[in-house]
Design a protein around this motif. Structure first.
Motif, PDB file in Angstrom:
ATOM      1  N   GLY A  88       0.783  -1.229   0.000  1.00  0.00           N
ATOM      2  CA  GLY A  88       0.000   0.000   0.000  1.00  0.00           C
ATOM      3  C   GLY A  88       0.810   1.271   0.000  1.00  0.00           C
ATOM      4  O   GLY A  88       0.255   2.356   0.210  1.00  0.00           O
ATOM      5  N   LEU A 133      -1.383  -7.655   6.552  1.00  0.00           N
ATOM      6  CA  LEU A 133      -2.207  -6.469   6.321  1.00  0.00           C
ATOM      7  C   LEU A 133      -1.370  -5.388   5.658  1.00  0.00           C
ATOM      8  O   LEU A 133      -0.218  -5.168   6.035  1.00  0.00           O
ATOM      9  CB  LEU A 133      -2.769  -5.943   7.650  1.00  0.00           C
ATOM     10  N   ASP A 134      -1.949  -4.711   4.650  1.00  0.00           N
ATOM     11  CA  ASP A 134      -1.228  -3.616   4.027  1.00  0.00           C
ATOM     12  C   ASP A 134      -1.437  -2.330   4.830  1.00  0.00           C
ATOM     13  O   ASP A 134      -2.024  -2.344   5.916  1.00  0.00           O
ATOM     14  CB  ASP A 134      -1.647  -3.447   2.563  1.00  0.00           C
ATOM     15  N   GLN A 136      -3.399   0.079   4.463  1.00  0.00           N
ATOM     16  CA  GLN A 136      -4.800   0.443   4.658  1.00  0.00           C
ATOM     17  C   GLN A 136      -5.575  -0.581   5.490  1.00  0.00           C
ATOM     18  O   GLN A 136      -6.779  -0.445   5.678  1.00  0.00           O
ATOM     19  CB  GLN A 136      -5.496   0.603   3.297  1.00  0.00           C
ATOM     20  N   GLY A 137      -4.881  -1.613   5.963  1.00  0.00           N
ATOM     21  CA  GLY A 137      -5.533  -2.619   6.793  1.00  0.00           C
ATOM     22  C   GLY A 137      -6.203  -3.733   6.019  1.00  0.00           C
ATOM     23  O   GLY A 137      -6.948  -4.527   6.602  1.00  0.00           O
ATOM     24  N   ARG A 138      -5.954  -3.823   4.694  1.00  0.00           N
ATOM     25  CA  ARG A 138      -6.539  -4.885   3.891  1.00  0.00           C
ATOM     26  C   ARG A 138      -5.656  -6.128   3.923  1.00  0.00           C
ATOM     27  O   ARG A 138      -4.438  -6.026   3.954  1.00  0.00           O
ATOM     28  CB  ARG A 138      -6.708  -4.411   2.449  1.00  0.00           C
ATOM     29  N   THR A 139      -6.293  -7.298   3.901  1.00  0.00           N
ATOM     30  CA  THR A 139      -5.554  -8.557   3.915  1.00  0.00           C
ATOM     31  C   THR A 139      -4.916  -8.808   2.554  1.00  0.00           C
ATOM     32  O   THR A 139      -5.581  -8.724   1.522  1.00  0.00           O
ATOM     33  CB  THR A 139      -6.478  -9.729   4.277  1.00  0.00           C
ATOM     34  N   VAL A 140      -3.631  -9.094   2.568  1.00  0.00           N
ATOM     35  CA  VAL A 140      -2.886  -9.395   1.345  1.00  0.00           C
ATOM     36  C   VAL A 140      -2.297 -10.793   1.483  1.00  0.00           C
ATOM     37  O   VAL A 140      -1.580 -11.077   2.444  1.00  0.00           O
ATOM     38  CB  VAL A 140      -1.755  -8.369   1.115  1.00  0.00           C
ATOM     39  N   THR A 166      -3.454 -12.606  -3.851  1.00  0.00           N
ATOM     40  CA  THR A 166      -4.734 -12.291  -3.227  1.00  0.00           C
ATOM     41  C   THR A 166      -5.896 -12.649  -4.144  1.00  0.00           C
ATOM     42  O   THR A 166      -6.891 -13.241  -3.708  1.00  0.00           O
ATOM     43  CB  THR A 166      -4.797 -10.802  -2.855  1.00  0.00           C
TER      44      THR A 166
END
Length: 305
Positions: A88, A133-134, A136-140, A166
């Protein structure tokens, strides 16, 4: 006296030996390779990164103790744009200096076990999947390969490559959910459903296929000719002829009726439908799917009338 064709290394007027003329190719090769290397780092979609361990960690201690020390001392010192985007970030420079613990997934205990396992494998990680988590808090989800650099009994750093999977993991999850829904539907269906790989002979029957004939699901091994063994002798020629027409492409769908023997020894009237859903470039049938529906009640009612 004739001059030799060899260049003289005798002292010149100053008394110092003449210096050999440098090869211009040698001067250009190193910068050219370095330029190509950095160009590759920018073009590849793989995340390439390097970490350093300062101070270095002795490789003689227990793996768990080494792992703890590595987590405390390892930092990111180099990465390409693909690696930065994966987490990110817009620029690789924004990531430099991050501790290794911020790049690994899981709790501290899970990170220790992960690194300890790599130590036991010779300070390397091969095709290991992980989730993190990147920014932005998204799972990668990623697949990783890491090679530690050991010098004189000390781990001083390492190189790694990381690929984003992903989308693939999301597709796999969607496929699993679809298969589970299909399995549920087949379990609830009263019709027998079959799926035959005509190349390998691998066959799948739905639970309803077995129960329709009085068997427990999986009681007999599915095969491409299992149904033929249950066929009434008087119906075999007609059923096989219809199947052959479907496999050859003469008809798009095989549809016929025959009798199948039940576990108890009786006979059930079956309406059979089958269709080839995959052929090779020469038209040869590769995969056949279809249904067997019990229409015995219909036949008995017809006989009564």
């Amino acid at each position: 006296m004739a001059r030799s064709g060899k260049r003289s290394s005798a002292p010149g007027r100053s008394g110092r030996p003449r210096a050999a003329k440098a090869d211009p190719t040698a001067r250009r090769s190193a910068p050219a390779h370095a330029t190509d290397y950095h160009r590759y780092l920018e073009l590849t979609t793989e995340g390439i990164w390097r970490y350093e361990v300062r101070p270095a960690v002795r490789t003689s201690g227990p793996p768990e103790r080494q792992a703890e020390a590595i987590l405390q001392r390892a930092t990111l010192v180099e990465c390409n744009a693909a690696f930065a985007r994966l987490y990110g970030f817009t620029r690789p420079e924004d990531m430099l200096g991050l501790p290794l613990s911020k790049l690994l997934a899981g709790s501290h205990e899970e990170q220790v076990r992960f690194i300890a396992h790599s130590i036991e494998s010779g300070y390397r990680i091969l095709d290991a999947e992980s989730a993190t988590l990147d920014k932005q808090g998204r799972t990668v989800w990623t697949v990783n390969n890491v090679l530690g650099i050991v010098e004189r009994g000390n781990l001083v750093g390492g190189w790694g490559s990381t690929r984003d999977i992903t989308d693939r993991k999301a597709s796999e999850a969607a496929l699993r959910a679809s298969e589970e829904r299909l399995s549920l539907a087949l379990s609830a269906a009263s019709d027998g459903v079959y799926d035959v790989d005509l190349v390998t002979g691998e066959t799948h029957y739905s639970p309803g296929y077995y129960t329709m004939l009085g068997f427990a699901p999986g009681e007999f091994a599915p095969s491409d000719d299992a149904w033929e063994k249950l066929l009434h002798p008087d119906d075999r020629a007609r059923a096989r002829a219809m199947l052959a027409r479907c496999l050859s492409g003469e008809v798009d769908e095989a549809e016929t009726e025959f009798r199948l023997r039940t576990k108890a020894g009786g006979w059930r009237h079956i309406q059979s439908r089958g269709k080839v859903i995959q052929r090779d470039e020469n038209g040869k049938a590769l995969r056949l799917v279809g249904t067997h529906r019990d229409i015995t009640a219909y036949w008995e009612a017809s006989e009564a009338l």
